[in-house]
Design an enzyme around this catalytic site. Sequence first.
Site, mmCIF file in Angstrom:
data_model
loop_
_atom_site.group_PDB
_atom_site.id
_atom_site.type_symbol
_atom_site.label_atom_id
_atom_site.label_comp_id
_atom_site.label_asym_id
_atom_site.label_seq_id
_atom_site.Cartn_x
_atom_site.Cartn_y
_atom_site.Cartn_z
ATOM 1 C CE LYS A 92 -26.143 -72.180 -6.217
ATOM 2 N NZ LYS A 92 -24.724 -72.485 -6.492
ATOM 3 C CE1 TYR B 145 -25.639 -73.750 -11.760
ATOM 4 C CE2 TYR B 145 -27.071 -75.332 -10.665
ATOM 5 C CZ TYR B 145 -26.350 -74.152 -10.642
ATOM 6 O OH TYR B 145 -26.335 -73.359 -9.509
ATOM 7 N NE ARG C 261 -22.070 -63.871 -11.395
ATOM 8 C CZ ARG C 261 -21.822 -65.170 -11.512
ATOM 9 N NH1 ARG C 261 -22.790 -66.051 -11.296
ATOM 10 N NH2 ARG C 261 -20.639 -65.606 -11.804
ATOM 11 N NE ARG D 269 -22.169 -67.812 -4.267
ATOM 12 C CZ ARG D 269 -22.178 -67.693 -5.592
ATOM 13 N NH1 ARG D 269 -21.303 -66.890 -6.191
ATOM 14 N NH2 ARG D 269 -23.041 -68.368 -6.325
ATOM 15 C CG ASN E 115 -21.973 -71.529 -4.232
ATOM 16 O OD1 ASN E 115 -23.046 -72.122 -4.350
ATOM 17 N ND2 ASN E 115 -21.271 -71.120 -5.273
ATOM 18 C CG HIS F 212 -27.917 -69.142 -9.792
ATOM 19 N ND1 HIS F 212 -26.874 -69.415 -10.642
ATOM 20 C CD2 HIS F 212 -28.872 -68.542 -10.555
ATOM 21 C CE1 HIS F 212 -27.193 -69.008 -11.866
ATOM 22 N NE2 HIS F 212 -28.400 -68.476 -11.832
ATOM 23 C CD GLU G 289 -29.614 -68.269 -15.118
ATOM 24 O OE1 GLU G 289 -29.791 -67.407 -14.238
ATOM 25 O OE2 GLU G 289 -28.484 -68.734 -15.394
HETATM 26 P P1 RTP Z 1 -24.052 -70.101 -9.849
HETATM 27 O O1 RTP Z 1 -24.352 -70.433 -11.300
HETATM 28 O O2 RTP Z 1 -24.521 -71.146 -8.888
HETATM 29 O O3 RTP Z 1 -24.410 -68.695 -9.471
HETATM 30 O O4 RTP Z 1 -22.487 -70.141 -9.734
HETATM 31 P P2 RTP Z 1 -21.443 -69.392 -10.617
HETATM 32 O O5 RTP Z 1 -22.013 -68.875 -11.902
HETATM 33 O O6 RTP Z 1 -20.811 -68.389 -9.714
HETATM 34 O O7 RTP Z 1 -20.406 -70.562 -10.922
HETATM 35 P P3 RTP Z 1 -20.429 -71.716 -12.004
HETATM 36 O O8 RTP Z 1 -19.028 -71.873 -12.472
HETATM 37 O O9 RTP Z 1 -21.522 -71.505 -13.012
HETATM 38 O O10 RTP Z 1 -20.759 -72.986 -11.113
HETATM 39 C C1 RTP Z 1 -22.087 -73.268 -10.755
HETATM 40 C C2 RTP Z 1 -22.116 -73.864 -9.379
HETATM 41 O O11 RTP Z 1 -21.455 -75.128 -9.399
HETATM 42 C C3 RTP Z 1 -20.868 -75.363 -8.139
HETATM 43 N N1 RTP Z 1 -19.442 -75.615 -8.315
HETATM 44 N N2 RTP Z 1 -18.813 -76.552 -7.678
HETATM 45 N N3 RTP Z 1 -16.867 -78.303 -6.690
HETATM 46 C C4 RTP Z 1 -16.500 -77.391 -7.595
HETATM 47 O O12 RTP Z 1 -15.382 -77.262 -7.990
HETATM 48 C C5 RTP Z 1 -17.543 -76.498 -8.064
HETATM 49 N N4 RTP Z 1 -17.386 -75.529 -8.957
HETATM 50 C C6 RTP Z 1 -18.598 -74.966 -9.115
HETATM 51 C C7 RTP Z 1 -21.096 -74.141 -7.283
HETATM 52 O O13 RTP Z 1 -22.254 -74.364 -6.471
HETATM 53 C C8 RTP Z 1 -21.372 -73.068 -8.313
HETATM 54 O O14 RTP Z 1 -22.125 -72.030 -7.762
#
Ligand code: RTP
Length: 152
Positions: free
Chosen positions: A13, A53, A89, A106, A116, A119, A130
């Site tokens: 990122k 997203y 992951r 992370r 973080n 991704h 993706e």
């Molecule tokens: P990613 O897609 O970035 O790998 O992350 P992930 O699957 O582990 O988590 P996801 O729930 O899909 O969330 C995507 C990204 O959104 C940001 N986030 N911010 N401020 C908050 O509460 C919050 N929650 C999620 C994070 O950058 C997360 O990686």
Amino acid sequence: MVNNAERTYIMVKPDGVQRGLVGNIIGRFEGRGFKLIALKLVHATPEHLEKHYEDLEGKPFFPGLIKYMAAGPVVAMVWEGLDAVKTGRAMLGATNPLASAPGTIRGDFALAVGRNICHGSDSVENAEKEIKLWFPEGTVQYTHDLAGWIFE
Ligand code: RTP
């Protein structure tokens, strides 16, 4: 069935790029034994990131997430190997760095969920989606001579 050719989409990122962590992250995937299939530096548009997203649309953090992801270039990559999605992951660590184990990307480099660093696809199905979104031009085919030393 063993699938040594499973693919995952991994992205450094904008914070990871700005903080000079690209080489470290690539090194971890190379060192683990994954094969690099595609790589590019992209400054993505908000529209492109909204597609990436799309499942999170409506979440309170969504506008901030798109702004953060569009703030600078990302490194888009495809890595291939045994259980690439799950292992990728695990290498990234938990979404919230508070819960990320030391030794994960992370867990070693991030403190806040909204910054973080990286991704990784969360399922084989999402990885395919993706990879198509970020690499519509396709990926590169070549022989990985090390395969016999990494897989049985
Ligand atoms: P990613 O897609 O970035 O790998 O992350 P992930 O699957 O582990 O988590 P996801 O729930 O899909 O969330 C995507 C990204 O959104 C940001 N986030 N911010 N401020 C908050 O509460 C919050 N929650 C999620 C994070 O950058 C997360 O990686």
